[in-house]
Scaffold this active site. Structure first.
Site, PDB file in Angstrom:
ATOM      1  N   TYR A  33      -6.742  10.250  -5.192  1.00 50.26           N
ATOM      2  CA  TYR A  33      -7.415  11.031  -6.230  1.00 50.26           C
ATOM      3  C   TYR A  33      -8.632  11.799  -5.729  1.00 50.26           C
ATOM      4  O   TYR A  33      -8.833  12.968  -6.102  1.00 50.26           O
ATOM      5  CB  TYR A  33      -7.759  10.139  -7.423  1.00 50.26           C
ATOM      6  CG  TYR A  33      -6.552   9.898  -8.307  1.00 50.26           C
ATOM      7  CD1 TYR A  33      -6.232  10.793  -9.320  1.00 50.26           C
ATOM      8  CD2 TYR A  33      -5.721   8.801  -8.100  1.00 50.26           C
ATOM      9  CE1 TYR A  33      -5.113  10.601 -10.119  1.00 50.26           C
ATOM     10  CE2 TYR A  33      -4.602   8.602  -8.884  1.00 50.26           C
ATOM     11  CZ  TYR A  33      -4.295   9.496  -9.893  1.00 50.26           C
ATOM     12  OH  TYR A  33      -3.177   9.307 -10.660  1.00 50.26           O
ATOM     13  N   GLU A  91      -1.923   3.424 -13.923  1.00 56.11           N
ATOM     14  CA  GLU A  91      -0.998   3.142 -12.820  1.00 56.11           C
ATOM     15  C   GLU A  91      -1.166   1.722 -12.297  1.00 56.11           C
ATOM     16  O   GLU A  91      -0.188   1.085 -11.886  1.00 56.11           O
ATOM     17  CB  GLU A  91      -1.203   4.178 -11.713  1.00 56.11           C
ATOM     18  CG  GLU A  91      -0.697   5.564 -12.114  1.00 56.11           C
ATOM     19  CD  GLU A  91      -1.404   6.713 -11.424  1.00 56.11           C
ATOM     20  OE1 GLU A  91      -2.015   6.477 -10.348  1.00 56.11           O
ATOM     21  OE2 GLU A  91      -1.359   7.840 -11.948  1.00 56.11           O
TER      22      GLU A  91
END
Length: 400
Positions: A97, A139
């Site tokens: 990310y 997630e």
């Protein structure tokens, strides 16, 4: 995590129209920028979708939706769940990310230049951090519940031609352990090295059998390509080069398009083309569980040559009184038998089979080309079906 201020929320929301107008230009540049700095990430991202532009367009739409709803993130709940499943299937991890964020904001600066000021960039940095934390949290729950982590080696124990276009691969864990469970309707990612691209490539395929722990079955359509589309790299490799005994690497099953197995009300499974694959998993599960639910299996394809699982479906309907099979062939072939291979000629038309598909309190599961699903959904809603009872699966990456 730094909280967005009211001013930052206003700035992000005000830039939503910018992504509506320039979003794809920004996201195309973002991917080029990121891959130049981190070529190893090409192994995660579908490079065919990069070349076609569909992946940058998908990301641009996602960023626009996030910006437009920055003050009402609850409206994104379904999209977050969908993308989280896609990410988990591709083994996207928290460390990815910051890389994405750095290059996405860099692409905004590169493309828009002085049109975006520093306070607005700062607002977007905080907004991206917020989104990243939402996705990482979603997630993490999927990884925790998964049967295994990352990509696991499986051996092709059987390769079965199902039609002129679709071939099934029966995958058993290479270590001899259990294949684990899954919910009917879910998919896995399979990776293969693509010589033309020089990288590994993941592709997601629906599981097409009932869960039983002995193997996983995927049924893959060979994508030959058309005037406006490229041939499928991985699907062609699987069809041509992957034989029984080959080791492939497979992610844990993911996907939110799943059969509600707790209900006792009717089930209508409607598919077009290769959209039949998750439906066979749902139907096989209901039959294996000896469900007494009323089931309608409605399928549409071009003709018998491309009709996968044709004989299995016919036998199943003959053996189970609670199952009704309805098949439409758009262009009936010379060897196709009316009443045996198919029931109706032409495209799927609910108006011709209302008695079979308009079942009280039924749940409707749709899978196939987007235009197919849109048409069937509109037809169902027009006949009074509650939209909450209509469930759809769209093949594609959906990746941020």
């Amino acid at each position: 995590m730094t909280a967005l201020t009211a001013d930052q929320i206003a700035r992000v929301k005000a830039t939503a129209p910018v992504f509506a107008e320039h979003g794809t230009t920004i996201t195309k540049h973002f991917y080029q920028r990121m891959f130049n700095a981190h070529p190893e990430l090409k192994n995660i991202f579908n490079q065919t979708h990069q070349k076609s532009g569909s992946q940058p367009e998908t990301l641009a739409r996602a960023v626009y939706a996030y910006a437009a709803n920055i003050d009402n993130l609850g409206a994104l709940g379904g999209a977050v769940t969908h993308i989280a499943h896609k990410h988990a299937s591709l083994n996207i991890r928290p460390e990815h990310y910051p890389i994405v964020g750095r290059h996405l904001l860099g692409a905004v600066v590169d493309v828009l230049g002085e049109a975006v000021d520093q306070p607005t960039l700062d607002a977007w940095a905080v907004a991206y951090e917020q989104l990243a934390n939402i996705m990482i949290g979603a997630e993490a729950k999927l990884y925790e519940a998964a049967s295994w982590s990352g990509f696991r080696p499986f051996k092709v124990m059987r390769k079965q031609v199902e039609s002129d276009e679709i071939t099934s691969f029966y995958l058993a864990p290479a270590d001899g352990a259990s294949a684990g469970g899954f919910e009917p309707g879910q998919y896995v990612s399979v990776t293969r090295y693509v010589d033309q691209l020089g990288v590994d490539q993941p592709r997601q395929y629906s599981l097409s059998d009932a869960p039983h722990g002995r193997w996983l079955r995927i049924s893959v359509k060979r994508e030959d390509g058309r005037a406006d589309t490229q041939p499928g790299h991985v699907s062609n490799i699987l069809h041509a080069d992957v034989e029984e005994g080959t080791i492939v690497h497979v992610s844990a099953p993911m996907g939110e398009f799943t059969l509600d197995r707790k209900k006792s009300t009717p089930v209508v499974l409607m598919s077009g083309g290769v959209g039949i694959t998750p439906m066979t998993s749902m139907l096989a599960t209901l039959l294996a569980e000896r469900s007494e639910r009323k089931i309608a299996f409605v399928h549409a394809c071009r003709n018998g040559r491309v009709h996968a699982f044709k004989d299995w479906l016919r036998r199943s309907a003959a053996e189970h009184p609670n199952l009704k099979r309805v098949v439409f062939y758009e262009a009936v072939g010379a060897d196709d038998r009316a009443g045996v291979d198919y029931d109706f000629e032409g495209r799927l038309d609910i108006g011709r089979v209302e008695a079979d598909v308009m079942l009280p309190d039924a749940d409707y599961y749709l899978c196939g080309p987007v235009a197919f699903m849109r048409a069937q959904r509109e037809a169902l809603v027009a006949r009074g079906v509650d939209p909450a009872c209509i469930h759809t699966e769209i093949f594609g990456s959906g990746m941020l």
